[in-house]
Design an enzyme around this catalytic site. Structure first.
Site, mmCIF file in Angstrom:
data_model
loop_
_atom_site.group_PDB
_atom_site.id
_atom_site.type_symbol
_atom_site.label_atom_id
_atom_site.label_comp_id
_atom_site.label_asym_id
_atom_site.label_seq_id
_atom_site.Cartn_x
_atom_site.Cartn_y
_atom_site.Cartn_z
ATOM 1 N N ASP A 157 7.534 30.367 46.862
ATOM 2 C CA ASP A 157 7.129 29.004 46.528
ATOM 3 C C ASP A 157 7.428 28.671 45.057
ATOM 4 O O ASP A 157 7.937 29.512 44.303
ATOM 5 C CB ASP A 157 5.626 28.873 46.859
ATOM 6 N N GLU A 190 11.277 25.284 47.137
ATOM 7 C CA GLU A 190 11.009 24.467 45.947
ATOM 8 C C GLU A 190 11.087 22.986 46.308
ATOM 9 O O GLU A 190 11.307 22.147 45.450
ATOM 10 C CB GLU A 190 11.875 24.886 44.747
ATOM 11 N N TRP A 191 10.869 22.721 47.619
ATOM 12 C CA TRP A 191 10.647 21.353 48.139
ATOM 13 C C TRP A 191 11.854 20.416 47.978
ATOM 14 O O TRP A 191 11.698 19.196 48.017
ATOM 15 C CB TRP A 191 9.397 20.735 47.479
ATOM 16 N N ASP A 193 13.431 19.886 45.290
ATOM 17 C CA ASP A 193 13.374 19.202 43.994
ATOM 18 C C ASP A 193 14.621 19.408 43.143
ATOM 19 O O ASP A 193 14.957 18.570 42.306
ATOM 20 C CB ASP A 193 12.167 19.698 43.180
ATOM 21 N N ASN A 194 15.275 20.564 43.313
ATOM 22 C CA ASN A 194 16.423 20.899 42.450
ATOM 23 C C ASN A 194 17.711 21.021 43.268
ATOM 24 O O ASN A 194 18.569 21.857 42.968
ATOM 25 C CB ASN A 194 16.153 22.208 41.698
ATOM 26 N N ASP A 212 5.789 18.889 51.516
ATOM 27 C CA ASP A 212 5.111 19.432 52.703
ATOM 28 C C ASP A 212 4.997 18.415 53.843
ATOM 29 O O ASP A 212 4.733 17.240 53.632
ATOM 30 C CB ASP A 212 3.699 19.884 52.331
HETATM 31 C C1 GLA Z 1 3.188 24.751 49.062
HETATM 32 C C2 GLA Z 1 4.184 24.963 50.186
HETATM 33 C C3 GLA Z 1 3.438 25.017 51.511
HETATM 34 C C4 GLA Z 1 2.428 26.162 51.464
HETATM 35 C C5 GLA Z 1 1.470 25.965 50.290
HETATM 36 C C6 GLA Z 1 0.566 27.180 50.082
HETATM 37 O O1 GLA Z 1 2.599 23.486 49.138
HETATM 38 O O2 GLA Z 1 5.146 23.941 50.212
HETATM 39 O O3 GLA Z 1 4.333 25.203 52.584
HETATM 40 O O4 GLA Z 1 3.099 27.385 51.362
HETATM 41 O O5 GLA Z 1 2.183 25.749 49.080
HETATM 42 O O6 GLA Z 1 -0.298 27.030 49.003
#
Ligand code: GLA
Length: 415
Positions: A157, A190-191, A193-194, A212
């Site tokens: 994460d 890392e969602w 973002d980069n 998420d």
């Molecule tokens: C982030 C991640 C989620 C999960 C939470 C756990 O938000 O994107 O998928 O792993 O952290 O804290």
């Protein structure tokens, strides 16, 4: 030096320079042959959040092994955040001994005995998103610990990473995994973002493309500085990313919310669209207590086969009419998957006149001219519903539901 040798040396030199200059950080050494189709499994976060312990993980592995999911291809049992205890005097990360009294190695053995694999979670920063110890500064030590426990998958994460560069941080953990010597999937989180799709292929097997998900079909949940996203919102964020995915390196639109509170139709639309995206199929519900309907969605072999098709080509949106999107995904052997997704809040009478359509996939250069080629189609949610592309598809698609078909070549039009 003979002229031929000279030319080939020169070509070698040029191509070496080319390879080096095109390889981010010149690191391209992750474990190969992992996740040649999108990974399938389960993760604790979406349903259980921080409430994880060894009892839950064992019962989940038991359920997966027995309820048909393992047979359908699910393999990874992944513990998300909050398994951690403190580091010991030597810096070794320990489990939370109250939640995991038998230790992680014993748990991995338990999961492996059932023919499944165990995944774990850490963070590139100083702490995880739930405030547990992160791996910053301990990457090589942690990877070795995970390997000694028998871990097969690491979700990594991006909380508490101020001042870090994402590519470098993930490269460090990728190297640490290789050095630890146990093949482990690296799930980069890392969602998006980069722009990880631009640099993560040599480092890991999948990368999150968005923030998420949460169990809502068409919604945004605004937390102030960040949002969680519904299925539709996440789907819309996948535009333009398909060219980056393929065997061993997948776009990850996040773990699934099937069985976590949406309607049956929304759940199957979500599952179908993840299959169209060649997304990792990581269930996020309570496998110990789920309805027959939920299990029937998660273990629909025909839809899973679309996701797991060996070509690994992510599908694309072909058209949109009256709030219904039609997506195509090229499959092996000249087959195609087609999904018609009703995004409306109401049922829709839908007609698709194959012979008025000309489908071209710019990425693979595959195309279909329904005026010269005939396909048989099979409804992947209703085996009794079949047809051919000689006739229109005419049906009602319920609100937030999908019609998902597989097209199989059935010859040419005779003129
Ligand atoms: C982030 C991640 C989620 C999960 C939470 C756990 O938000 O994107 O998928 O792993 O952290 O804290």
């Amino acid at each position: 030096m003979p002229i031929f040798t000279r030319i080939s040396r020169c070509a070698w030199l040029i191509s070496s320079i080319f390879i080096i200059s095109n390889t981010p950080g010149a690191w391209a050494d992750k474990f190969e042959q992992l996740a040649m189709t999108p990974p399938m499994g389960w993760n604790s976060w979406n349903h259980f959040g921080c409430n994880v312990d060894e009892k839950l993980i064992k019962a989940t592995a038991d359920a997966m092994a027995k309820n048909g999911m393992k047979a359908a291809g699910y393999e990874y049992v992944n513990i998300d955040d909050c398994w951690h205890g403190e580091r010991d005097a030597n810096g070794n990360i320990q489990v939370d001994a109250e939640r995991f009294p038998s230790g992680m190695k014993a748990l991995a053995d338990y999961v492996h005995k059932r023919g499944l694999k165990l995944g774990i979670y850490s963070d590139a920063g100083w702490t995880t998103c739930a405030g547990k110890p992160g791996s910053r500064g301990y990457e090589f030590q942690d990877a070795k610990t995970y390997a000694s426990w028998g871990i097969d998958y690491l979700k990594y994460d991006w909380c508490a990473t101020d001042g870090l560069k994402a590519e470098g941080a993930y490269q460090t953990m990728s190297k640490a995994i290789v050095e630890a010597g146990r093949p482990m999937i690296l799930s980069i989180c890392e969602w998006g973002d980069n722009d990880p799709w631009k640099w993560a292929e040599p480092l890991g097997q999948l990368w999150r493309t968005t923030g998420d998900i949460y169990a809502c079909f068409d919604c945004e949940y605004d937390h102030g500085t960040w949002s969680s996203w519904g299925v539709i919102q996440i789907l819309d964020m996948q535009d333009e990313l398909r060219k980056y995915a393929g065997p061993g390196h997948w776009n990850d639109p996040d773990m699934m919310e099937v069985g976590n509170g949406m309607t049956f139709e929304e759940d199957r639309a979500h599952f179908s669209m993840w299959a169209m995206l060649a997304a990792p199929l990581i269930a996020g519900n309570d496998l110990r207590n789920m309805s027959k309907e939920t299990l029937s969605i998660l273990s629909n072999d025909d839809v899973i086969a679309v996701d797991q098709d060996a070509l690994g080509i992510q599908g694309f949106k072909y058209s949109e009419k009256d709030g219904v999107e039609t997506w195509f995904k090229p499959l092996e052997n000249g087959e195609w998957a087609v999904a018609m997704l009703n995004r409306n809040n109401h049922d829709v009478k839908f007609k698709f006149a194959w012979r008025h359509e000309k489908v071209t996939d710019d990425l693979t250069k595959r195309s279909i001219d329904f005026n010269t080629e005939i396909f048989n189609w099979q409804d992947l949610w209703d085996n009794n519903n079949t047809g051919t592309t000689k006739e229109f598809v005419k049906t009602t698609i319920k609100r937030h539901d999908v019609l998902m078909l597989k097209l199989t070549p059935a010859g040419e039009w005779k003129r």
